[in-house]
Design an enzyme around this catalytic site. Structure first.
Site, short mmCIF file in Angstrom:
data_model
loop_
_atom_site.label_atom_id
_atom_site.label_comp_id
_atom_site.label_asym_id
_atom_site.label_seq_id
_atom_site.Cartn_x
_atom_site.Cartn_y
_atom_site.Cartn_z
N GLY A 155 -3.16 2.01 15.14
CA GLY A 155 -4.45 1.46 15.50
C GLY A 155 -4.27 0.59 16.74
O GLY A 155 -3.25 -0.07 16.90
N LYS B 58 36.34 15.17 -9.22
CA LYS B 58 35.10 14.80 -9.91
C LYS B 58 35.49 14.17 -11.24
O LYS B 58 36.30 14.76 -11.96
CB LYS B 58 34.23 16.04 -10.15
N LEU C 246 0.84 -1.21 0.00
CA LEU C 246 0.00 0.00 0.00
C LEU C 246 0.87 1.25 0.00
O LEU C 246 1.65 1.46 0.94
CB LEU C 246 -0.90 0.01 1.23
N ASN D 165 53.06 14.11 -8.66
CA ASN D 165 52.77 14.87 -7.45
C ASN D 165 52.03 16.14 -7.82
O ASN D 165 52.49 16.92 -8.66
CB ASN D 165 54.09 15.21 -6.74
N GLY E 187 -8.75 5.00 1.87
CA GLY E 187 -8.40 4.18 3.04
C GLY E 187 -7.67 2.90 2.65
O GLY E 187 -7.64 2.52 1.48
N ARG F 5 0.90 13.84 7.33
CA ARG F 5 1.66 14.09 8.55
C ARG F 5 3.15 14.35 8.27
O ARG F 5 3.88 14.80 9.15
CB ARG F 5 1.51 12.89 9.52
C1 UD1 Z 1 -2.50 1.92 9.50
C2 UD1 Z 1 -3.53 1.03 10.19
C3 UD1 Z 1 -3.25 1.07 11.69
C4 UD1 Z 1 -1.85 0.58 11.93
C5 UD1 Z 1 -0.83 1.36 11.12
C6 UD1 Z 1 0.52 0.69 11.20
C7 UD1 Z 1 -5.61 1.20 8.89
C8 UD1 Z 1 -6.97 1.77 8.81
N1 UD1 Z 1 -4.85 1.56 9.93
O1 UD1 Z 1 -2.69 3.22 10.00
O2 UD1 Z 1 -4.19 0.26 12.37
O3 UD1 Z 1 -1.53 0.68 13.30
O4 UD1 Z 1 -1.19 1.40 9.74
O5 UD1 Z 1 1.54 1.44 10.60
O6 UD1 Z 1 -5.24 0.43 8.04
N2 UD1 Z 1 -2.66 3.87 1.95
C9 UD1 Z 1 -3.17 3.63 0.68
N3 UD1 Z 1 -4.37 4.15 0.38
C10 UD1 Z 1 -5.12 4.87 1.24
C11 UD1 Z 1 -4.61 5.11 2.53
C12 UD1 Z 1 -3.37 4.59 2.86
O7 UD1 Z 1 -2.52 2.99 -0.12
O8 UD1 Z 1 -6.22 5.31 0.86
C13 UD1 Z 1 -1.33 3.36 2.28
C14 UD1 Z 1 -0.38 4.45 2.70
O9 UD1 Z 1 0.35 4.95 1.58
C15 UD1 Z 1 0.54 3.73 3.68
C16 UD1 Z 1 -0.33 2.63 4.24
O10 UD1 Z 1 -1.43 2.48 3.37
O11 UD1 Z 1 1.66 3.16 3.04
C17 UD1 Z 1 -0.83 2.96 5.63
O12 UD1 Z 1 -1.55 4.17 5.58
P1 UD1 Z 1 -1.45 5.22 6.74
O13 UD1 Z 1 -2.34 6.36 6.41
O14 UD1 Z 1 -0.07 5.50 7.09
O15 UD1 Z 1 -2.16 4.36 7.90
P2 UD1 Z 1 -1.99 4.56 9.44
O16 UD1 Z 1 -2.85 5.70 9.87
O17 UD1 Z 1 -0.57 4.57 9.81
CA CA Z 2 1.37 4.50 8.65
#
Ligand code: UD1
Ligand code: CA
Length: 433
Positions: free
Chosen positions: A135, A325, A9, A350, A82, A16
């Protein structure tokens, strides 16, 4: 180990991080975070899908520099935001699928192998001092009940220190059947992959939580976490080199990028940066030197030298404040304060203090070639292109604008003038006027 598919993902924007750059492209030890997830995934699977959305072209292009055998899909983020939305519409090749986050750059394939259990869902749990940002895993009577996101958690739930590490193995069949049942009834109005846990439990499926360590499963959501993760990653890199016999003075002050190679009896002093694809063999790199995409073999460099890309420093002594370089130096001494760019310098030569290869004419770069046993006096400029043959002696303060033949002495100096007592005369004249 059963063959499995892997989904990574990486579609989130990473608000943030407070940056225009997509989160997964922020670097650790010289490589984007997502690079590490893909690299480790490739050790376990030949069916890897990376989910993108925010600035997907940029992320894809960057990853294609390193990998050619992975699939990219674009999340329907507008309709299904999500982590749950991210895995929708993917058809994994194998009966099990491992889901990784692209923001976990410390993950290692050896840790991922621990997910290879028989269960509908294998999930990863962190036991932390504070689970801030993660989470929370709600456990009742010793069993996982569900995962609650920080933004949806009650005050009591926020106090829980058992966190969801965010990596899961699903039975593909369960995943495909249940993704359409996810909803976005939560504070973020997102489709959470984590809701699948509660759904599996309610359906009486087998859920196996495994406890993992933060060293491997740390999620990076902010610049603070990025810096923390890089320290862990750097320590790993340096530990491997130390074990292989490299000497490091104050290793905490040394920075070594992911692809650097170090071999033989090598000493790296404090404050050194080894960047890109540099290779150091049997050499001594002294305090605060920077070496980028270069080869250093049987040589000593620094302190405070800068070896820029495509330099080859072999059997050579490089002293303080020397910058190179695209310089190939074989058996050379360049002890102090020089710029040696676009040059080849041969054995026994040298290079005097303050030597400069003037390689740039304002439009193009040109080469300086210096043969064997050349003695270059201090403060010499080579206005490239020039070729200096073997056994040449160059007097200090020379500006060399053309080639010099073997065995010659080269001097460019105005005849010195000495006017006795002129100092007094000069100031005498000034007083009168
Ligand atoms: C997520 C988990 C959380 C866990 C944490 C661990 C969920 C709802 N929450 O939260 O329980 O403790 O990871 O690190 O899954 N991403 C997508 N598409 C989206 C949203 C996110 O691909 O629409 C990807 C982001 O790029 C990232 C990953 O999913 O690589 C996690 O997303 P992020 O928003 O960081 O989730 P957390 O709030 O950290
Ligand atoms: Ca994360």
């Amino acid at each position: 180990m059963d063959k499995k598919s892997i989904i990574i993902l990486a579609a989130g924007q990473g608000t943030r991080m407070k940056s225009e750059l997509p989160k997964v492209l922020h670097k650790i030890s010289g490589k984007p975070m997502l690079y590490y997830s893909i690299k480790e995934a490739l050790k376990l699977s030949d069916d890897i899908t990376v989910v993108l959305y925010h600035q997907f072209e940029k992320v894809k292009k960057e990853m294609e520099k390193y990998f050619s055998n992975i699939n990219f899909v674009i999340q329907d983020h507008q309709n299904f935001p999500g982590t749950g939305g991210a895995v929708m519409n993917i058809v994994p090749k194998y009966s099990k699928v491992l889901v990784l986050n692209g923001d976990m750059p410390l993950i290692q394939a050896s840790e991922l192998e621990k997910f290879d259990l028989d269960a509908t869902i294998v999930m990863s749990v962190l036991e932390l001092q504070s689970a801030d940002g993660y989470g929370r895993v709600i456990i009742e009577n010793g069993n996982v009940k569900k995962i609650v996101e920080q933004k949806d958690a009650s005050i009591d739930e926020l106090a829980i220190t058992t966190a969801n590490a965010g990596i899961y193995q699903f039975e593909t069949k369960f995943l495909l059947e249940n993704l359409p049942k996810l909803n976005n009834n939560n504070n973020q109005k997102e489709y959470y992959i984590t809701d699948l846990v509660e759904m599996a439990i309610k359906e009486g499926k087998i859920l196996k939580p495994i406890i993992v360590n933060e060293e491997n499963f740390k999620g990076v959501n902010s610049k603070v976490e990025l810096a923390d993760a890089e320290v862990i990653h750097q320590n790993r890199i340096k530990k491997e080199f130390l074990k292989a016999g490299v000497i490091m003075r104050l290793p905490d002050t040394i920075y070594i990028e992911e692809e650097v190679q170090i071999e033989g009896e090598t000493i790296i002093e404090n404050g050194v940066s080894l960047l890109g694809t540099s290779k150091i063999i049997n050499s001594h790199i002294k305090t605060n030197s920077v070496i980028e995409n270069s080869l250093i073999e049987n040589s000593d460099v620094g302190p405070m030298a800068r070896i820029r890309p495509d330099s080859k420093i072999i059997n050579t002594h490089i002293g303080n404040f020397v910058e190179t370089k695209k310089a190939e130096l074989r058996g050379v001494k360049a002890g102090h304060l020089s710029y040696l760019g676009d040059c080849f310098i041969d054995e026994g030569t040298n290079i005097g203090c303050g030597t400069i290869t003037c390689n740039y004419d304002g439009v193009n770069k040109h080469q300086t070639i210096i043969g064997k046993n050349v003695f270059v006096g201090s403060d010499t400029q080579f206005v490239a292109p020039v070729i200096i043959q073997d056994d040449v002696l160059i007097g200090a303060g020379a500006t060399v604008t053309g080639d010099i033949k073997k065995g010659a002495l080269f001097v460019t100096r105005a005849k010195a003038k000495v006017l006795d007592g002129y100092f007094y005369k000069h100031f005498e004249n000034k007083k009168k006027s």
